[in-house]
Design an enzyme around this catalytic site. Structure first.
Site, PDB file in Angstrom:
ATOM      1  N   LEU A 139       0.834  -1.216   0.000  1.00 47.04           N
ATOM      2  CA  LEU A 139       0.000   0.000   0.000  1.00 47.04           C
ATOM      3  C   LEU A 139       0.862   1.258   0.000  1.00 47.04           C
ATOM      4  N   ALA A 158       5.688  -3.367  -7.636  1.00 54.70           N
ATOM      5  CA  ALA A 158       6.785  -2.562  -8.195  1.00 54.70           C
ATOM      6  C   ALA A 158       6.497  -1.087  -7.995  1.00 54.70           C
ATOM      7  N   GLU A 159       7.547  -0.302  -8.082  1.00 57.79           N
ATOM      8  CA  GLU A 159       7.404   1.127  -8.349  1.00 57.79           C
ATOM      9  C   GLU A 159       7.313   1.208  -9.869  1.00 57.79           C
ATOM     10  N   SER A 160       6.291   1.929 -10.379  1.00 59.18           N
ATOM     11  CA  SER A 160       5.985   1.781 -11.809  1.00 59.18           C
ATOM     12  C   SER A 160       6.037   3.069 -12.631  1.00 59.18           C
ATOM     13  N   THR A 190       7.997  -5.275 -18.305  1.00 62.79           N
ATOM     14  CA  THR A 190       7.599  -4.202 -19.218  1.00 62.79           C
ATOM     15  C   THR A 190       8.402  -4.211 -20.518  1.00 62.79           C
ATOM     16  N   ASP A 191       7.812  -3.623 -21.558  1.00 60.98           N
ATOM     17  CA  ASP A 191       8.543  -3.484 -22.830  1.00 60.98           C
ATOM     18  C   ASP A 191       9.666  -2.443 -22.720  1.00 60.98           C
ATOM     19  N   GLU A 192       9.619  -1.610 -21.642  1.00 58.36           N
ATOM     20  CA  GLU A 192      10.618  -0.538 -21.529  1.00 58.36           C
ATOM     21  C   GLU A 192      12.034  -1.074 -21.341  1.00 58.36           C
ATOM     22  N   TYR A 243      13.672   3.527 -13.791  1.00 62.51           N
ATOM     23  CA  TYR A 243      12.579   2.546 -13.707  1.00 62.51           C
ATOM     24  C   TYR A 243      12.883   1.333 -14.583  1.00 62.51           C
ATOM     25  N   SER A 244      13.149   1.582 -15.878  1.00 58.95           N
ATOM     26  CA  SER A 244      13.321   0.423 -16.778  1.00 58.95           C
ATOM     27  C   SER A 244      14.595  -0.348 -16.436  1.00 58.95           C
ATOM     28  N   ALA A 245      15.619   0.374 -15.930  1.00 62.59           N
ATOM     29  CA  ALA A 245      16.842  -0.344 -15.529  1.00 62.59           C
ATOM     30  C   ALA A 245      16.552  -1.258 -14.336  1.00 62.59           C
ATOM     31  N   LYS A 278      13.628  -2.622 -13.632  1.00 67.47           N
ATOM     32  CA  LYS A 278      12.836  -3.759 -14.124  1.00 67.47           C
ATOM     33  C   LYS A 278      13.738  -4.735 -14.902  1.00 67.47           C
ATOM     34  N   ARG A 291       3.593   4.867 -28.178  1.00 63.47           N
ATOM     35  CA  ARG A 291       3.426   3.759 -27.240  1.00 63.47           C
ATOM     36  C   ARG A 291       2.442   2.771 -27.868  1.00 63.47           C
TER      37      ARG A 291
HETATM   38  P1  NAD Z   1       1.026   0.395  -9.825  1.00 58.68           P
HETATM   39  O1  NAD Z   1       2.071   1.389  -9.472  1.00 58.68           O
HETATM   40  O2  NAD Z   1      -0.354   0.864 -10.145  1.00 58.68           O
HETATM   41  O3  NAD Z   1       0.881  -0.675  -8.628  1.00 58.68           O
HETATM   42  C1  NAD Z   1       1.996  -1.221  -7.978  1.00 58.68           C
HETATM   43  C2  NAD Z   1       1.491  -1.912  -6.712  1.00 58.68           C
HETATM   44  O4  NAD Z   1       2.636  -2.513  -6.051  1.00 58.68           O
HETATM   45  C3  NAD Z   1       0.854  -0.970  -5.703  1.00 58.68           C
HETATM   46  O5  NAD Z   1      -0.345  -1.531  -5.199  1.00 58.68           O
HETATM   47  C4  NAD Z   1       1.900  -0.846  -4.590  1.00 58.68           C
HETATM   48  O6  NAD Z   1       1.342  -0.593  -3.307  1.00 58.68           O
HETATM   49  C5  NAD Z   1       2.561  -2.213  -4.667  1.00 58.68           C
HETATM   50  N1  NAD Z   1       3.922  -2.209  -4.126  1.00 58.68           N
HETATM   51  C6  NAD Z   1       4.907  -1.305  -4.374  1.00 58.68           C
HETATM   52  N2  NAD Z   1       6.019  -1.629  -3.686  1.00 58.68           N
HETATM   53  C7  NAD Z   1       5.740  -2.766  -3.005  1.00 58.68           C
HETATM   54  C8  NAD Z   1       6.486  -3.590  -2.131  1.00 58.68           C
HETATM   55  N3  NAD Z   1       7.763  -3.291  -1.800  1.00 58.68           N
HETATM   56  N4  NAD Z   1       5.901  -4.695  -1.610  1.00 58.68           N
HETATM   57  C9  NAD Z   1       4.613  -4.997  -1.909  1.00 58.68           C
HETATM   58  N5  NAD Z   1       3.847  -4.231  -2.718  1.00 58.68           N
HETATM   59  C10 NAD Z   1       4.411  -3.134  -3.278  1.00 58.68           C
HETATM   60  O7  NAD Z   1       1.642  -0.452 -11.022  1.00 58.68           O
HETATM   61  P2  NAD Z   1       0.900  -1.136 -12.268  1.00 58.68           P
HETATM   62  O8  NAD Z   1       0.780  -0.139 -13.349  1.00 58.68           O
HETATM   63  O9  NAD Z   1      -0.285  -1.876 -11.791  1.00 58.68           O
HETATM   64  O10 NAD Z   1       2.048  -2.165 -12.695  1.00 58.68           O
HETATM   65  C11 NAD Z   1       2.099  -3.464 -12.122  1.00 58.68           C
HETATM   66  C12 NAD Z   1       3.295  -4.202 -12.708  1.00 58.68           C
HETATM   67  O11 NAD Z   1       3.160  -4.286 -14.124  1.00 58.68           O
HETATM   68  C13 NAD Z   1       4.640  -3.500 -12.452  1.00 58.68           C
HETATM   69  O12 NAD Z   1       5.593  -4.482 -12.189  1.00 58.68           O
HETATM   70  C14 NAD Z   1       4.947  -2.794 -13.761  1.00 58.68           C
HETATM   71  O13 NAD Z   1       6.326  -2.687 -13.954  1.00 58.68           O
HETATM   72  C15 NAD Z   1       4.317  -3.742 -14.763  1.00 58.68           C
HETATM   73  N6  NAD Z   1       3.841  -3.125 -16.027  1.00 58.68           N
HETATM   74  C16 NAD Z   1       3.018  -2.036 -16.002  1.00 58.68           C
HETATM   75  C17 NAD Z   1       2.533  -1.527 -17.206  1.00 58.68           C
HETATM   76  C18 NAD Z   1       1.602  -0.335 -17.247  1.00 58.68           C
HETATM   77  O14 NAD Z   1       1.319   0.166 -18.323  1.00 58.68           O
HETATM   78  N7  NAD Z   1       1.073   0.122 -16.135  1.00 58.68           N
HETATM   79  C19 NAD Z   1       2.895  -2.131 -18.415  1.00 58.68           C
HETATM   80  C20 NAD Z   1       3.767  -3.237 -18.394  1.00 58.68           C
HETATM   81  C21 NAD Z   1       4.217  -3.746 -17.184  1.00 58.68           C
HETATM   82  O1  DAU Z   2       5.479   0.579 -21.643  1.00 62.16           O
HETATM   83  C1  DAU Z   2       5.058   0.062 -20.416  1.00 62.16           C
HETATM   84  C2  DAU Z   2       5.177   1.123 -19.357  1.00 62.16           C
HETATM   85  O2  DAU Z   2       4.098   2.042 -19.578  1.00 62.16           O
HETATM   86  C3  DAU Z   2       5.110   0.572 -17.941  1.00 62.16           C
HETATM   87  O3  DAU Z   2       6.222  -0.258 -17.727  1.00 62.16           O
HETATM   88  C4  DAU Z   2       5.103   1.708 -16.913  1.00 62.16           C
HETATM   89  O4  DAU Z   2       4.926   1.170 -15.618  1.00 62.16           O
HETATM   90  C5  DAU Z   2       3.926   2.624 -17.232  1.00 62.16           C
HETATM   91  O5  DAU Z   2       3.925   3.728 -16.348  1.00 62.16           O
HETATM   92  C6  DAU Z   2       4.012   3.120 -18.676  1.00 62.16           C
HETATM   93  O6  DAU Z   2       5.168   3.990 -18.840  1.00 62.16           O
HETATM   94  P1  DAU Z   2       5.105   5.322 -19.731  1.00 62.16           P
HETATM   95  O7  DAU Z   2       6.174   6.215 -19.300  1.00 62.16           O
HETATM   96  O8  DAU Z   2       5.016   4.975 -21.180  1.00 62.16           O
HETATM   97  O9  DAU Z   2       3.632   5.845 -19.272  1.00 62.16           O
HETATM   98  P2  DAU Z   2       3.109   7.312 -18.890  1.00 62.16           P
HETATM   99  O10 DAU Z   2       1.615   7.211 -18.771  1.00 62.16           O
HETATM  100  O11 DAU Z   2       3.860   7.902 -17.769  1.00 62.16           O
HETATM  101  O12 DAU Z   2       3.441   8.146 -20.199  1.00 62.16           O
HETATM  102  C7  DAU Z   2       2.963   7.746 -21.472  1.00 62.16           C
HETATM  103  C8  DAU Z   2       3.559   8.713 -22.487  1.00 62.16           C
HETATM  104  O13 DAU Z   2       2.968  10.008 -22.296  1.00 62.16           O
HETATM  105  C9  DAU Z   2       5.051   8.913 -22.350  1.00 62.16           C
HETATM  106  O14 DAU Z   2       5.621   9.084 -23.648  1.00 62.16           O
HETATM  107  C10 DAU Z   2       5.189  10.215 -21.558  1.00 62.16           C
HETATM  108  C11 DAU Z   2       3.964  10.996 -21.998  1.00 62.16           C
HETATM  109  N1  DAU Z   2       3.369  11.903 -20.994  1.00 62.16           N
HETATM  110  C12 DAU Z   2       3.080  11.389 -19.769  1.00 62.16           C
HETATM  111  C13 DAU Z   2       2.532  12.182 -18.792  1.00 62.16           C
HETATM  112  C14 DAU Z   2       2.217  11.625 -17.412  1.00 62.16           C
HETATM  113  C15 DAU Z   2       3.097  13.220 -21.308  1.00 62.16           C
HETATM  114  O15 DAU Z   2       3.342  13.669 -22.451  1.00 62.16           O
HETATM  115  N2  DAU Z   2       2.520  14.000 -20.354  1.00 62.16           N
HETATM  116  C16 DAU Z   2       2.249  13.551 -19.092  1.00 62.16           C
HETATM  117  O16 DAU Z   2       1.749  14.337 -18.254  1.00 62.16           O
END
Ligand code: NAD
Ligand code: DAU
Length: 354
Positions: free
Chosen positions: A34, A82-84, A133-135, A159-161, A163, A223
């Site tokens: 949380l 994760a921190e995402s 992630t694809d990153e 972040y991507s490093a 992951k 993206r």
């Molecule tokens: P999110 O940030 O919404 O959720 C992350 C969750 O992990 C939160 O509920 C947080 O409380 C929990 N958490 C964080 N640190 C923790 C710890 N030390 N121990 C236990 N719980 C912890 O992230 P999301 O967007 O749901 O992404 C989930 C996973 O999918 C991540 O690993 C992310 O890298 C991956 N991913 C996300 C996307 C995307 O577009 N969001 C795409 C590809 C992969």
């Molecule tokens: O590709 C998968 C990844 O997608 C996941 O691994 C990450 O956890 C997830 O956060 C997401 O990363 P991005 O950096 O691609 O997502 P974000 O929504 O932060 O940004 C999407 C794109 O939009 C990116 O090119 C940055 C841009 N952006 C983002 C924000 C928040 C803006 O131009 N303005 C903004 O305010």
């Protein structure tokens, strides 16, 4: 039987648990720290479901994980914790190293120890699914072929490093110990319960509050967008039929520039919730170009043919159906976003989860 989900109070994990319990009678344990991104409200629909259990905890806490595994004996672990957020990793990378690298390492170690002691048939069936992630593959030029599972790792943000490091640890546990781990690398998700710091929910929230819509740089970064329930169905398929040691790329076949995304969201809102402001009639007029993200990756694209050919998975939603559902969900759940932006839900967490 039981599956253990880490990070299930976040965006994708919560969608995964909700979808899981729609199609299975198997118990789910949600283990989540949380952080600011974890919101128990995401799972409020399951409050009275006897198959759902929440445990507050941290994947860096080996003792707590070991006790959890001993007590609940899961047959599989799906690691979403994760921190995402890339922008946060640029300003404050430390938490990313702690959770994404050290946390994944400690989770792997505890799970290996647990798996090692299982009786033979349970040991054979056990799976550890690592959600990545694809990153990790870095940035693509405009006309370059999409990322495959064999693309080189070239992470460009903390972040991507982090992951990428966790993916390497997972890989090493399979090769060194035969630990039955599988990694999935997915493109950008969108849908319900996404924290409003990410592009799509941020644009929806700012538009309806008539705030500026920040576009980093020229907005022409690309993206590959996947509706979250399609990601969840891919993970279920990998859990069921994926082979230990394998990596599966998951993508939406929906490459869009950020500007296209923002225009689409504004156009849907212009129709579904027209502005009543006397000056701002079109939400597109709120677009504001701001400084670019440091090290901003130009383009991501996923080649998902491996999961399609080997596991027979394909996304169900088109971008048009997925984005309409998403915008509608945020319009129907304005209080969910307002609770977050006002800090109400964080106060609630501090009160209820010491
Ligand atoms: P999110 O940030 O919404 O959720 C992350 C969750 O992990 C939160 O509920 C947080 O409380 C929990 N958490 C964080 N640190 C923790 C710890 N030390 N121990 C236990 N719980 C912890 O992230 P999301 O967007 O749901 O992404 C989930 C996973 O999918 C991540 O690993 C992310 O890298 C991956 N991913 C996300 C996307 C995307 O577009 N969001 C795409 C590809 C992969
Ligand atoms: O590709 C998968 C990844 O997608 C996941 O691994 C990450 O956890 C997830 O956060 C997401 O990363 P991005 O950096 O691609 O997502 P974000 O929504 O932060 O940004 C999407 C794109 O939009 C990116 O090119 C940055 C841009 N952006 C983002 C924000 C928040 C803006 O131009 N303005 C903004 O305010």
């Amino acid at each position: 039987m039981t599956i253990l989900v880490t990070g299930g109070a976040g965006f994708i994990g919560a969608n995964f648990i909700i979808d899981w319990l729609k199609q299975s009678n198997e118990q789910v344990i949600n283990f989540d720290k949380l952080t600011y991104a974890g919101n128990p409200d995401n799972l409020s629909s399951l409050t009275n479901n006897p198959l759902y259990h929440f445990i507050k905890g941290d994947i860096t806490d080996t003792a707590q994980i070991k006790e959890l595994l001993r007590k609940h004996q899961p047959r599989a672990i799906i690691n979403f914790a994760a921190e995402s957020h890339v922008d946060r990793s640029i300003h404050n990378p430390e938490e990313f190293i702690s959770t994404n690298i050290i946390g994944t390492f400690r989770l792997l170690e505890s799970c290996r120890d647990y798996w090692d002691k299982l009786e033979i048939n349970k040991k054979e069936q056990f799976r550890f699914i690592h959600i990545s992630t694809d990153e990790v593959y870095g940035s693509l030029d405009k006309n370059a072929a999409a990322f495959t599972e064999n693309s080189k790792y070239e992470p460009n943000s903390p972040y991507s490093a982090s992951k990428a490091s966790s993916d390497h640890l997972v890989r090493s546990y399979f090769h060194t110990y035969d630990f039955p781990a599988i990694t999935t690398n997915c493109s950008n998700n969108y849908g319900p319960y996404q924290f409003p710091e990410k592009l799509i929910p941020l644009i929806i929230h700012n538009s309806i509050n008539l705030k500026a819509l920040p576009i980093y740089g020229d907005g022409l970064q690309v993206r590959d967008w996947l509706y979250v329930s399609d990601h969840c169905s891919a993970i279920r398929r990998v859990l069921k039929d994926g082979n230990p040691g394998e990596v599966y790329n998951i993508g939406g076949l929906n490459e869009k520039t950020n500007l296209e995304i923002v225009h689409t969201v504004c156009d849907i809102l212009n129709y579904s919730k027209p502005s009543k402001d006397p000056i701002i009639k079109d939400y597109n007029s709120l677009i504001s170009f701001v400084d670019d993200r440091a090290g901003h990756d130009r383009r991501y694209a996923i080649n998902a043919s491996k999961i399609e050919n080997e596991l027979n998975w394909k996304p169900k939603e088109t971008f048009e159906t997925g984005i309409s559902k998403t915008v509608q969900w945020y319009l129907n759940n304005e209080s969910w976003v307002n609770n977050i932006t006002s800090g109400t839900y964080l106060n609630w967490i501090h009160k209820n989860y010491k």
